[in-house]
Design a protein around this motif. Structure first.
Motif, PDB file in Angstrom:
ATOM      1  N   ALA A 165       0.832  -1.210   0.000  1.00  0.00           N
ATOM      2  CA  ALA A 165       0.000   0.000   0.000  1.00  0.00           C
ATOM      3  C   ALA A 165       0.862   1.254   0.000  1.00  0.00           C
ATOM      4  O   ALA A 165       0.550   2.239  -0.679  1.00  0.00           O
ATOM      5  N   ALA A 166       1.964   1.237   0.748  1.00  0.00           N
ATOM      6  CA  ALA A 166       2.859   2.396   0.803  1.00  0.00           C
ATOM      7  C   ALA A 166       3.511   2.657  -0.551  1.00  0.00           C
ATOM      8  O   ALA A 166       3.635   3.810  -0.987  1.00  0.00           O
ATOM      9  N   ILE A 167       3.916   1.598  -1.227  1.00  0.00           N
ATOM     10  CA  ILE A 167       4.520   1.762  -2.556  1.00  0.00           C
ATOM     11  C   ILE A 167       3.506   2.378  -3.518  1.00  0.00           C
ATOM     12  O   ILE A 167       3.818   3.341  -4.238  1.00  0.00           O
ATOM     13  N   GLY A 168       2.304   1.830  -3.536  1.00  0.00           N
ATOM     14  CA  GLY A 168       1.282   2.378  -4.430  1.00  0.00           C
ATOM     15  C   GLY A 168       0.978   3.831  -4.125  1.00  0.00           C
ATOM     16  O   GLY A 168       0.813   4.647  -5.037  1.00  0.00           O
ATOM     17  N   PHE A 169       0.908   4.172  -2.828  1.00  0.00           N
ATOM     18  CA  PHE A 169       0.611   5.548  -2.454  1.00  0.00           C
ATOM     19  C   PHE A 169       1.730   6.489  -2.893  1.00  0.00           C
ATOM     20  O   PHE A 169       1.462   7.565  -3.470  1.00  0.00           O
ATOM     21  N   CYS A 170       2.973   6.139  -2.618  1.00  0.00           N
ATOM     22  CA  CYS A 170       4.093   7.024  -2.976  1.00  0.00           C
ATOM     23  C   CYS A 170       4.200   7.190  -4.489  1.00  0.00           C
ATOM     24  O   CYS A 170       4.441   8.299  -4.986  1.00  0.00           O
ATOM     25  N   GLN A 171       4.024   6.106  -5.215  1.00  0.00           N
ATOM     26  CA  GLN A 171       4.080   6.213  -6.671  1.00  0.00           C
ATOM     27  C   GLN A 171       2.962   7.098  -7.208  1.00  0.00           C
ATOM     28  O   GLN A 171       3.190   7.935  -8.090  1.00  0.00           O
ATOM     29  N   SER A 172       1.762   6.923  -6.674  1.00  0.00           N
ATOM     30  CA  SER A 172       0.638   7.736  -7.159  1.00  0.00           C
ATOM     31  C   SER A 172       0.823   9.200  -6.781  1.00  0.00           C
ATOM     32  O   SER A 172       0.403  10.090  -7.534  1.00  0.00           O
ATOM     33  N   SER A 173       1.436   9.479  -5.638  1.00  0.00           N
ATOM     34  CA  SER A 173       1.683  10.869  -5.241  1.00  0.00           C
ATOM     35  C   SER A 173       2.590  11.571  -6.234  1.00  0.00           C
ATOM     36  O   SER A 173       2.443  12.777  -6.474  1.00  0.00           O
ATOM     37  N   TRP A 174       3.503  10.820  -6.834  1.00  0.00           N
ATOM     38  CA  TRP A 174       4.403  11.425  -7.812  1.00  0.00           C
ATOM     39  C   TRP A 174       3.820  11.450  -9.217  1.00  0.00           C
ATOM     40  O   TRP A 174       4.255  12.240 -10.056  1.00  0.00           O
ATOM     41  N   ARG A 175       2.815  10.602  -9.482  1.00  0.00           N
ATOM     42  CA  ARG A 175       2.194  10.628 -10.814  1.00  0.00           C
ATOM     43  C   ARG A 175       1.226  11.787 -10.958  1.00  0.00           C
ATOM     44  O   ARG A 175       1.051  12.325 -12.060  1.00  0.00           O
ATOM     45  N   VAL A 176       0.591  12.198  -9.860  1.00  0.00           N
ATOM     46  CA  VAL A 176      -0.386  13.285  -9.910  1.00  0.00           C
ATOM     47  C   VAL A 176       0.325  14.613  -9.742  1.00  0.00           C
ATOM     48  O   VAL A 176       1.113  14.789  -8.809  1.00  0.00           O
ATOM     49  N   PRO A 177       0.104  15.601 -10.622  1.00  0.00           N
ATOM     50  CA  PRO A 177       0.727  16.915 -10.456  1.00  0.00           C
ATOM     51  C   PRO A 177       0.368  17.509  -9.109  1.00  0.00           C
ATOM     52  O   PRO A 177      -0.747  17.361  -8.616  1.00  0.00           O
ATOM     53  N   SER A 178       1.352  18.193  -8.499  1.00  0.00           N
ATOM     54  CA  SER A 178       1.097  18.785  -7.186  1.00  0.00           C
ATOM     55  C   SER A 178       0.018  19.852  -7.284  1.00  0.00           C
ATOM     56  O   SER A 178      -0.103  20.556  -8.286  1.00  0.00           O
ATOM     57  N   ARG A 179      -0.777  20.006  -6.236  1.00  0.00           N
ATOM     58  CA  ARG A 179      -1.858  20.974  -6.233  1.00  0.00           C
ATOM     59  C   ARG A 179      -1.314  22.403  -6.315  1.00  0.00           C
ATOM     60  O   ARG A 179      -1.930  23.277  -6.900  1.00  0.00           O
ATOM     61  N   ARG A 180      -0.145  22.598  -5.721  1.00  0.00           N
ATOM     62  CA  ARG A 180       0.435  23.951  -5.785  1.00  0.00           C
ATOM     63  C   ARG A 180       0.748  24.340  -7.219  1.00  0.00           C
ATOM     64  O   ARG A 180       0.523  25.438  -7.663  1.00  0.00           O
ATOM     65  N   ARG A 181       1.284  23.357  -7.989  1.00  0.00           N
ATOM     66  CA  ARG A 181       1.618  23.657  -9.391  1.00  0.00           C
ATOM     67  C   ARG A 181       0.371  23.851 -10.223  1.00  0.00           C
ATOM     68  O   ARG A 181       0.310  24.696 -11.105  1.00  0.00           O
ATOM     69  N   ARG A 182      -0.681  23.040  -9.959  1.00  0.00           N
ATOM     70  CA  ARG A 182      -1.911  23.213 -10.712  1.00  0.00           C
ATOM     71  C   ARG A 182      -2.513  24.588 -10.460  1.00  0.00           C
ATOM     72  O   ARG A 182      -3.003  25.248 -11.370  1.00  0.00           O
ATOM     73  N   ALA A 183      -2.453  25.016  -9.185  1.00  0.00           N
ATOM     74  CA  ALA A 183      -3.018  26.317  -8.844  1.00  0.00           C
ATOM     75  C   ALA A 183      -2.242  27.437  -9.516  1.00  0.00           C
ATOM     76  O   ALA A 183      -2.800  28.425  -9.983  1.00  0.00           O
TER      77      ALA A 183
END
Length: 286
Positions: A265-283
């Protein structure tokens, strides 16, 4: 899968001089993960998880906080607090040249990750927090830490004797978690007293209103039947952070003795956190 491992160090500068922090780096690349250990333990506790994360393509760094492991152990209580440790993690990211990282931690380490998320949110890509110490753990935490603080002040020779007896024990000949347990005995009475004093009388964690402002992907791992880390705290945190996911361990030691489910679960979470653009950058791009 084998991953590269490197030991590094950097220095924290203050008016009283400088303190050395040692860390281990696993893997490579720009998808950074920083894991912070629990109190009185060392970075070795996260070695199995760090290796698994690095084998999945992540770049993992695991430091020894001041007062722990192979990092320096100042005798000034002001050197130790969740806020100070948060600043040290940011200094580590600066040293590594890492603009952002998924921050993970257990117990004290979870609180440090939360502190960075509220004090330097632009540096946090996601939060992987296990057993945070929040409002519902205060009494149990005081009951557990106060006797040790009293012992370090009144009977300091007991800690120093335990350290002298434990240091010659070859960790490589012990089962992994037995070696981690022996590491706990490697304490020095003066610095340990200073660390406990600083943590007990300082800010333990960000306030609820600050935690509600955290806006990064968050995975909260809770322990059942853990008096020092009650599930009421993990439930509270998961309800406070928008979109946070709550994952319940099957026991206090599941991630230590049968880690496959939680590590996956930790691997999937960390990988997905890096696949999704950061909210700060989107804003910023709007």
């Amino acid at each position: 899968m084998l991953v590269s491992e490197r030991v590094g160090q950097f220095f924290l500068h203050s008016e009283d001089g400088r303190d050395r922090v040692e860390y281990t780096e696993y893997g490579a690349g720009d998808s950074w993960v920083v894991l912070v250990h629990a109190p009185l333990l060392t970075r070795r506790m996260h070695e199995p998880l760090a290796r698994a994360l690095a084998a999945s393509g992540l770049h993992v760094v695991v430091p020894d906080l001041l007062g722990h492991g192979r990092s320096d152990r100042p005798a000034d209580p002001l050197a130790y607090s969740v806020e100070a440790f948060g600043e040290h993690v940011v200094a580590l990211l600066d040293h590594l040249g890492a603009p952002q990282a998924v921050l993970g931690g257990t117990s004290l380490g979870a609180n440090v990750a939360l502190e960075v998320a509220v004090s330097a949110p632009e540096r946090v890509r996601g939060l992987l927090v296990e057993a945070p110490v929040l409002d519902n753990a205060l009494e149990a935490g005081l009951l557990a830490a106060s006797p040790l603080l009293l012992t370090t002040r009144v009977l300091p020779f007991t800690l120093d004797a335990a350290r002298l007896l434990s240091r010659p024990v070859p960790r490589s000949l012990l089962p992994f978690w037995a070696g981690v347990a022996v590491d706990v005995l490697d304490q020095r009475s003066g610095p340990t007293a200073a660390m406990l004093h600083g943590l007990l009388f300082g800010r333990l964690a960000p306030r609820s209103r600050e935690r509600r402002q955290i806006a990064v992907p968050t995975l909260v791992v809770g322990h059942p039947r853990d008096p020092l880390h009650p599930t009421s705290d993990t439930d509270l945190l998961a309800s406070e952070i928008p979109g946070a996911e709550l994952l319940r361990a099957r026991g206090v030691l599941e991630w230590r003795l049968r880690p496959e489910r939680l590590t996956h679960a930790a691997i999937g979470f960390c990988q997905s956190s890096w696949r999704v653009p950061s909210r700060r950058r989107r804003a910023a791009g709007r």
